[in-house]
Design an enzyme around this catalytic site. Structure first.
Site, mmCIF file in Angstrom:
data_model
loop_
_atom_site.group_PDB
_atom_site.id
_atom_site.type_symbol
_atom_site.label_atom_id
_atom_site.label_comp_id
_atom_site.label_asym_id
_atom_site.label_seq_id
_atom_site.Cartn_x
_atom_site.Cartn_y
_atom_site.Cartn_z
ATOM 1 N N ARG A 1 15.938 33.383 -3.167
ATOM 2 C CA ARG A 1 17.301 33.037 -3.576
ATOM 3 C C ARG A 1 17.507 31.547 -3.355
ATOM 4 O O ARG A 1 16.938 30.960 -2.445
ATOM 5 C CB ARG A 1 18.322 33.787 -2.715
ATOM 6 C CG ARG A 1 18.401 35.256 -2.944
ATOM 7 C CD ARG A 1 19.575 35.863 -2.191
ATOM 8 N NE ARG A 1 19.407 35.805 -0.749
ATOM 9 C CZ ARG A 1 20.020 34.960 0.068
ATOM 10 N NH1 ARG A 1 20.885 34.076 -0.415
ATOM 11 N NH2 ARG A 1 19.810 34.983 1.362
ATOM 12 N N TYR B 1 13.509 35.376 -10.282
ATOM 13 C CA TYR B 1 13.183 36.013 -9.010
ATOM 14 C C TYR B 1 14.379 36.712 -8.358
ATOM 15 O O TYR B 1 15.485 36.171 -8.294
ATOM 16 C CB TYR B 1 12.642 34.961 -8.032
ATOM 17 C CG TYR B 1 12.031 35.587 -6.805
ATOM 18 C CD1 TYR B 1 10.741 36.087 -6.856
ATOM 19 C CD2 TYR B 1 12.747 35.726 -5.636
ATOM 20 C CE1 TYR B 1 10.174 36.701 -5.748
ATOM 21 C CE2 TYR B 1 12.192 36.325 -4.522
ATOM 22 C CZ TYR B 1 10.904 36.807 -4.586
ATOM 23 O OH TYR B 1 10.343 37.415 -3.490
ATOM 24 N N LYS C 1 22.662 41.039 -5.245
ATOM 25 C CA LYS C 1 23.527 40.121 -4.494
ATOM 26 C C LYS C 1 24.689 39.618 -5.349
ATOM 27 O O LYS C 1 25.790 39.407 -4.841
ATOM 28 C CB LYS C 1 22.708 38.935 -3.988
ATOM 29 C CG LYS C 1 21.524 39.323 -3.119
ATOM 30 C CD LYS C 1 21.935 40.062 -1.883
ATOM 31 C CE LYS C 1 20.747 40.302 -0.961
ATOM 32 N NZ LYS C 1 21.138 41.023 0.250
ATOM 33 N N HIS D 1 27.312 43.556 3.297
ATOM 34 C CA HIS D 1 25.864 43.353 3.369
ATOM 35 C C HIS D 1 25.348 44.175 4.549
ATOM 36 O O HIS D 1 25.005 43.623 5.599
ATOM 37 C CB HIS D 1 25.606 41.855 3.556
ATOM 38 C CG HIS D 1 24.175 41.452 3.474
ATOM 39 N ND1 HIS D 1 23.697 40.297 4.044
ATOM 40 C CD2 HIS D 1 23.124 42.035 2.871
ATOM 41 C CE1 HIS D 1 22.405 40.199 3.800
ATOM 42 N NE2 HIS D 1 22.028 41.236 3.092
ATOM 43 N N SER E 1 18.996 37.688 7.827
ATOM 44 C CA SER E 1 17.582 37.962 7.562
ATOM 45 C C SER E 1 16.745 37.713 8.815
ATOM 46 O O SER E 1 17.161 37.005 9.742
ATOM 47 C CB SER E 1 17.076 37.125 6.397
ATOM 48 O OG SER E 1 17.358 35.797 6.636
ATOM 49 N N CYS F 1 15.950 39.864 11.125
ATOM 50 C CA CYS F 1 16.400 40.593 12.319
ATOM 51 C C CYS F 1 15.992 42.054 12.282
ATOM 52 O O CYS F 1 16.476 42.862 13.078
ATOM 53 C CB CYS F 1 17.916 40.493 12.457
ATOM 54 S SG CYS F 1 18.462 38.854 12.920
ATOM 55 N N ASP G 1 20.477 47.732 2.531
ATOM 56 C CA ASP G 1 20.955 46.357 2.323
ATOM 57 C C ASP G 1 22.459 46.237 2.050
ATOM 58 O O ASP G 1 23.064 45.277 2.490
ATOM 59 C CB ASP G 1 20.180 45.722 1.165
ATOM 60 C CG ASP G 1 20.306 44.213 1.110
ATOM 61 O OD1 ASP G 1 20.326 43.584 2.191
ATOM 62 O OD2 ASP G 1 20.399 43.657 0.001
ATOM 63 N N ARG H 1 7.684 40.481 -1.804
ATOM 64 C CA ARG H 1 8.557 41.653 -1.818
ATOM 65 C C ARG H 1 7.883 42.889 -2.387
ATOM 66 O O ARG H 1 6.941 42.787 -3.164
ATOM 67 C CB ARG H 1 9.775 41.349 -2.713
ATOM 68 C CG ARG H 1 10.649 40.207 -2.213
ATOM 69 C CD ARG H 1 11.659 40.675 -1.233
ATOM 70 N NE ARG H 1 12.225 39.586 -0.437
ATOM 71 C CZ ARG H 1 13.219 39.769 0.413
ATOM 72 N NH1 ARG H 1 13.750 40.958 0.578
ATOM 73 N NH2 ARG H 1 13.683 38.771 1.140
HETATM 74 O O1 O2Y Z 1 14.928 35.959 -1.904
HETATM 75 C C1 O2Y Z 1 15.427 36.856 -2.597
HETATM 76 O O2 O2Y Z 1 15.748 36.698 -3.774
HETATM 77 C C2 O2Y Z 1 15.677 38.152 -2.018
HETATM 78 S S1 O2Y Z 1 16.821 38.077 -0.737
HETATM 79 C C3 O2Y Z 1 17.103 39.696 -0.231
HETATM 80 C C4 O2Y Z 1 16.427 40.729 -0.825
HETATM 81 C C5 O2Y Z 1 16.674 42.015 -0.417
HETATM 82 C C6 O2Y Z 1 17.607 42.232 0.542
HETATM 83 N N1 O2Y Z 1 18.279 41.218 1.107
HETATM 84 C C7 O2Y Z 1 18.028 39.963 0.772
HETATM 85 C C8 O2Y Z 1 18.823 38.907 1.499
HETATM 86 O O3 O2Y Z 1 18.626 37.724 1.350
HETATM 87 O O4 O2Y Z 1 19.738 39.296 2.231
HETATM 88 MN MN MN Z 2 20.123 41.418 2.163
#
Ligand code: O2Y
Ligand code: MN
Length: 585
Positions: free
Chosen positions: A70, A198, A207, A227, A249, A251, A276, A367
């Site tokens: 992200r 991605y 998200k 979340h 994240s 944790c 999630d 992932r």
């Molecule tokens: O980096 C990404 O695009 C994925 S981030 C993500 C993926 C699954 C669950 N939670 C998260 C997060 O950043 O909280």
């Molecule tokens: Mn998440």
């Protein structure tokens, strides 16, 4: 299926006129269509087959090396007023975002296929489920959406002729990081995402819709989009207690959601409802009821093993799209932290063979995308249309010091304070800098679609509406002793903290008041069969007043960010904390 929804047809026509794809494919969500998408990607090289004997239905996707996570600095809340996005979101004026992205989307799908992906967030036929439509030029996104959501005709049926939906337009564009924009229009309930293929940037159900847009919808409609994982704890009497839990994240959120209880023989079992996101509504009984809006997991792979998370390992055994892991010559995926040592030769996540060993073989944010139904620990209630009743909400963070293993809030308002001030120390894997304290209220900092101060007020308001509210807790599995060793074994043993919370909820567990909340009384935690170092429990539950006075100063600085949007009740909670600390030893 015939599309009878006039506004949907019109919006798709508008997007097609803008993006100018060669062909348009409406996804029906069938197995046959999924197989076709996979074959297209195998043919184009977007997917690499893994060993079909050992991992049937599993494939590897390599994203562009500049597109692996992200991108918070390219993520925008495009509310009409800048103030409504708040100090923790990037803001762009809606008109500016529209004109910037219209130029980028213009003709971007020439020579490509446009997939129209209808999807449902939430169990089919649930009154809480919502429809989204993602338009994308990525077969990887279309296929992943089939795993992560209830995708295709099922969503169109729920939509009917005039139902509402959240539109999301996505193109991978040129994958130029400088021309990457993840834009949310909370008032219009609209998402435009350009320049990334991605995860959280491109799978728009997750998200972007289920948190950023849904948090704004939820605030307007009186529910909560959080979340949070959702888990079910059963006790020896067979009684089930449901928890929702928010962690930043790194944790162990997925590990907690899929926890294997070492106390199964004594009758304590844990089942997974979601890993999630939780959408929570107030029921007629004044309780909070949660559904998992997703149908799959997009879980981080490195560090996952039969040791740390056997349920995740079993989930990704088949029908899984791996992204950015390493692979052996015989098609076995590999990542750092997997049970087996790296096979040789190995091809790394960038496709370099043999892996040099100088950099991680799998990307740290690699992932697995897998159906939730494949998880051995999935709860039989995970698709209940009314959701599951939440009796406890847990906030957590990674803290080497200061934070006890488990704390119960005095009441809802104090619990909101615990959530609003939760913090975590960064790990090197996440940021490169380890041990830096970051406050991430309710783990929503990157995901709240409006002003975080107003979000705190909304939590307080919800507390007033709940006649039978959940108890609120804070946990920290990561406290260390003075030699830097973890005091608590974590993983499955975390069930012991859940059991204490459950006892508190039932009005039975014993607690000791401290200035920061209620901690387990001596002997209140079920520690039978656990080999804890002498004094470890005392250290785990210690509240050091001097450390907490410093913490209170940091909380004051954190609160200052929210200016006059900070609810007075939270400022008052900070004052009360300081008063309690002043009189503590
Ligand atoms: O980096 C990404 O695009 C994925 S981030 C993500 C993926 C699954 C669950 N939670 C998260 C997060 O950043 O909280
Ligand atoms: Mn998440």
């Amino acid at each position: 299926m015939k599309i009878t929804h006039a506004r949907l047809r019109q919006w798709v026509d508008e997007c097609a006129a803008l993006c100018q794809p060669d062909t348009i494919h409406w996804c029906d969500g069938s197995e046959q269509e999924y197989r076709w998408l996979v074959q297209e990607m195998l043919d184009s090289g977007a997917l690499v087959p893994l060993s079909q004997e050992i991992h049937p239905g599993c494939y590897l996707h390599r994203s562009h090396p500049n597109d692996v996570a992200r991108v918070e600095n390219r993520t925008f809340i495009c509310s009409r007023r800048e103030e409504d996005a708040g100090p923790t979101n990037n803001w762009m004026a809606p008109d500016e975002a529209k004109s910037l992205l219209t130029a980028l989307f213009s003709g971007c799908m020439q020579g490509r296929m446009m997939y129209v992906v209808p999807y449902l967030m939430g169990p089919a036929d649930s009154p809480f489920a919502r429809v989204g439509i993602e338009i994308t030029d990525s077969a990887y996104v279309a296929a992943s959406m089939r795993v992560m959501t209830r995708m295709g005709d099922i969503a169109l049926r729920q939509l009917g002729e005039a139902g509402s939906f959240v539109p999301g337009l996505h193109s991978v564009g040129e994958l130029d990081p400088e021309r990457r924009y993840i834009c949310h229009f909370p008032e219009e309930r609209l998402i435009w995402s350009y320049g990334s293929g991605y995860g959280g940037n491109a799978l728009l159900g997750k998200k972007t819709f289920a948190l950023r847009i849904a948090s704004a919808i939820a605030r307007d409609e009186g529910w909560m989009a959080e979340h949070m994982l959702i888990l079910e704890l059963s006790d020896p009497a067979g009684e089930k207690t449901y928890f929702a839990a928010a962690f930043p994240s790194a944790c162990g959120k997925t590990n907690l959601a899929m926890l294997v209880s070492p106390l199964e023989e004594q009758g304590y079992t844990v089942r997974t409802v979601g890993d999630d996101i939780a959408w929570m509504h107030i029921g007629d009984d004044g309780r909070l009821w949660a559904v998992n809006p997703e149908a799959g997991f997009f879980g981080v792979v490195p560090g996952t093993s039969r040791q740390t998370n056997p349920n995740a390992m079993a989930t990704m055994q088949a029908n899984t799209i791996f992204t950015n892991v390493a692979v052996s010559d015989d098609g076995i995926p590999w990542w750092e932290g997997k049970d087996e040592p790296p096979p040789t030769p190995l091809t790394d996540w960038k496709g370099r063979r043999p892996w040099s060993g100088e950099e991680p073989a799998a990307h740290p944010n690699s992932r697995f995308t897998a159906p939730a139904a494949q998880c051995p620990s999935i709860s039989s209630h995970w698709e209940d249309v009314q959701g599951v009743p939440i009796s406890g909400i847990i906030f957590g963070g990674r803290r080497a010091h200061v934070m006890p293993l488990v704390v119960e809030a005095f009441d809802w308002r104090h619990g909101v304070f615990l959530g609003a001030t939760m913090a975590s120390e960064t790990t090197a894997a996440a940021t490169g800098a380890s041990g830096v304290l970051r406050r991430d209220p309710m783990a929503m900092l990157p995901f709240c679609g409006y002003h975080m101060g107003d979000y705190f007020s909304y939590w307080l308001k919800m507390g007033k509406r709940l006649t039978n509210p959940p108890c609120l807790f804070h946990v920290n599995w990561f406290r260390k002793d003075e030699d830097g060793r973890y005091l608590w074994p974590g993983f499955g043993e975390n069930v012991r903290a859940l059991i204490w919370m459950r006892e508190r909820i039932a009005g039975r567990g014993q607690a000791t008041p401290t200035p920061i909340g209620l901690v387990p009384a001596p002997d209140a935690l079920l520690l039978e069969g656990l080999d804890l170092a002498p004094d470890a429990l005392r250290e785990l539950l210690t509240v050091d007043a001097a450390e907490w006075r410093t913490e209170a100063n940091d909380i004051e600085r954190h609160f200052a960010r929210f200016g006059d949007h900070l609810p007075q009740a939270l400022a008052d909670e900070l004052t009360s904390l300081r008063v309690r600390l002043a009189t503590a030893k």
